[in-house]
Design an enzyme around this catalytic site. Structure first.
Site, PDB file in Angstrom:
ATOM      1  N   ASP A  32      12.912   1.472  -3.322  1.00 22.56           N
ATOM      2  CA  ASP A  32      12.655   1.264  -1.901  1.00 22.56           C
ATOM      3  C   ASP A  32      13.960   1.124  -1.115  1.00 22.56           C
ATOM      4  OD1 ASP A  32      11.659   0.430   0.561  1.00 22.56           O
ATOM      5  OD2 ASP A  32      11.434  -1.651  -0.086  1.00 22.56           O
ATOM      6  N   SER A  35      14.374  -2.171   1.516  1.00 21.03           N
ATOM      7  CA  SER A  35      14.587  -3.576   1.164  1.00 21.03           C
ATOM      8  C   SER A  35      15.724  -3.635   0.151  1.00 21.03           C
ATOM      9  CB  SER A  35      13.304  -4.202   0.598  1.00 21.03           C
ATOM     10  OG  SER A  35      12.959  -3.623  -0.643  1.00 21.03           O
ATOM     11  N   ASN A  37      16.010  -6.350  -2.495  1.00 20.23           N
ATOM     12  CA  ASN A  37      15.815  -7.208  -3.676  1.00 20.23           C
ATOM     13  C   ASN A  37      15.069  -6.464  -4.774  1.00 20.23           C
ATOM     14  OD1 ASN A  37      15.893  -9.308  -1.271  1.00 20.23           O
ATOM     15  ND2 ASN A  37      16.427 -10.400  -3.150  1.00 20.23           N
ATOM     16  N   TRP A  39      12.220  -7.397  -7.482  1.00 19.92           N
ATOM     17  CA  TRP A  39      11.299  -8.433  -7.951  1.00 19.92           C
ATOM     18  C   TRP A  39      10.229  -7.830  -8.847  1.00 19.92           C
ATOM     19  CZ3 TRP A  39       6.106  -8.092  -7.053  1.00 19.92           C
ATOM     20  CH2 TRP A  39       5.672  -7.387  -5.920  1.00 19.92           C
ATOM     21  N   TYR A  75       4.467 -11.178   3.616  1.00 23.27           N
ATOM     22  CA  TYR A  75       3.688  -9.981   3.904  1.00 23.27           C
ATOM     23  C   TYR A  75       2.578 -10.382   4.863  1.00 23.27           C
ATOM     24  CZ  TYR A  75       5.927  -7.762  -0.085  1.00 23.27           C
ATOM     25  OH  TYR A  75       6.841  -7.244  -0.956  1.00 23.27           O
ATOM     26  N   ASP A 217      13.383   5.497   4.923  1.00 18.03           N
ATOM     27  CA  ASP A 217      12.807   4.438   4.095  1.00 18.03           C
ATOM     28  C   ASP A 217      11.825   4.997   3.074  1.00 18.03           C
ATOM     29  OD1 ASP A 217      11.800   2.131   3.037  1.00 18.03           O
ATOM     30  OD2 ASP A 217      10.718   1.509   4.825  1.00 18.03           O
ATOM     31  N   THR A 220       8.276   3.301   2.769  1.00 17.46           N
ATOM     32  CA  THR A 220       7.241   3.551   3.765  1.00 17.46           C
ATOM     33  C   THR A 220       6.751   4.975   3.560  1.00 17.46           C
ATOM     34  OG1 THR A 220       8.196   2.034   5.373  1.00 17.46           O
ATOM     35  CG2 THR A 220       6.742   3.726   6.232  1.00 17.46           C
TER      36      THR A 220
END
Lengths: 331, 45
Positions: A32, A35, A37, A39, A75, A217, A220
């Site tokens: 992505d 963003s 991070n 996780w 979110y 992005d 998205t």
């Protein structure tokens, strides 16, 4: 305070594999660029959504180190919370040492229950990283794992093709695009943000007349823009509300206007077949609009988001060395 | 020297829910309004 990641998980389609720890524990992630991070679900996560996915077990990894910083991403349907840990992350043979990542212990809503991915691997700039964690690609660069400080995305156009897409770390593959890359400067180093000159419909400037901002992005799926503009755009392309979403008549694709994004003086044109999503619904073809309204509040916004609908058509190179994005028509 | 990561492409959650006639229910449950873009659409952030 960190910015929220922009992830439209409802429409995500492209996923890759990584592993964390020793011995490796495998995870399916979204790569992505919206963003910063990494996780994955933790074995200690109590949410149903975690139980449905691969969960990281720190005690099973000999290279794991606890960090313990609390982690949270908001979110719309809830918040993902967890703690930060550190371990080695392997991505297609690249071993990133001492990578800090979030282990989620609570995941929002029922939506994550059914998604195809376990976690997210963010590829945006460090300024977006929650808790100031160094992003994976920054560690790749720091550990000299890539020859060039860039990565590139090819997203396959044909859903039936065995190759869904490809991320390349350390460069780009000229066989995946036509002509030469057009380089666009990054205007703000958070998202991969660039300047749009204007947006045209069949050659007439209709939106973004005095220039505007956009981000490229991969997290998205659609193309988003300010809601007031997107409402007009849906009208221009003949999209109408059907069962809660904007649909177009699949028989009209040949008559719908081209939508052109002019970037750094270069036109990037999407034909109707490119900006509509064709699917089968109840046994018949169903075509939905690839545009979606999304208002990003200042100071980060407003901006448009050029998501997978755009990237499928235009091979995208993300150059951290020169802070620029390279675009060229994808094969 | 290029490190290639293959991406698989799967049906999106929206399409899967649409297949099962659940998408409109999902929108209602989460107060999503894809048409009027109310503030509840922040789920897409």
């Amino acid at each position: 305070e960190a910015n929220e990641p922009l992830i439209s998980y409802l429409d995500l389609e492209y996923f890759g594999q990584i592993s964390i720890g020793t011995p490796p524990q495998n995870f399916t992630v979204v790569f992505d660029t919206g963003s910063s991070n990494l996780w994955v679900p933790s074995i200690y996560c109590v949410s149903k959504a975690c139980a449905a996915h691969n969960q990281f077990q720190p005690v099973q990894s000999s290279t794991y180190q606890a960090v313990g910083t609390p982690f949270s991403i908001e979110y719309g349907t809830g918040s993902l919370t967890g703690i930060i840990g550190s371990d080695q992350v392997v991505i297609e043979g690249l071993t990133v040492s001492n990578q800090q990542f979030a282990e989620s212990v609570s995941e929002p809503g029922k939506a994550f229950l059914d998604v195809s991915f376990d976690g997210i691997l963010g590829l945006a700039y460090p300024s977006l990283a929650v808790d100031g964690v160094t992003p994976v690609f920054d560690n790749m660069m720091a550990q000299n794992l890539v020859e060039l400080p860039m990565f590139s995305f090819y997203l396959g156009k044909n859903p039936e093709s065995p190759l869904g897409g490809e991320v390349i770390f350390g460069g780009f593959d000229p066989s995946r695009f036509m002509g030469t890359l057009n380089w666009v400067p990054v205007t703000q180093q958070g998202y991969w943000q660039i300047q749009l000159d204007n947006i045209q419909l069949n050659g007439t400037v209709v939106f973004c007349m005095n220039g505007c901002q956009a981000i490229v992005d991969t997290g998205t799926s659609l193309i988003t823009g300010p809601t007031k503009d997107i409402k007009k755009l849906q009208n221009y392309i003949g999209a109408t509300p059907v069962d809660g979403e904007y649909a177009v008549d699949c028989n009209n694709l040949g008559m719908m206007p081209d939508v052109t994004f002019t970037i750094n003086g270069v036109p990037y044109t999407l034909a109707a077949q490119a900006y509509t999503l064709t699917d089968k619904y109840a046994g018949t073809a169903f075509c939905s609009s690839g545009f979606q309204g999304l208002d990003i509040a200042p100071p980060a916004g407003p901006f448009w988001i050029l998501g997978d609908v755009f990237i499928r058509q235009f091979y995208s190179v993300f150059d951290r060395g020169n802070n620029r994005v390279g675009l060229a028509p994808a094969v | 020297s290029l490190k290639r990561v293959t991406l698989v492409r799967q049906r999106s959650l929206r399409k899967v829910m649409r297949d099962h006639g659940q998408f409109s229910h999902f929108c209602k449950a989460h107060k999503l309004d894809m048409i009027e873009y109310t503030e509840d659409c922040n789920v897409f952030k």
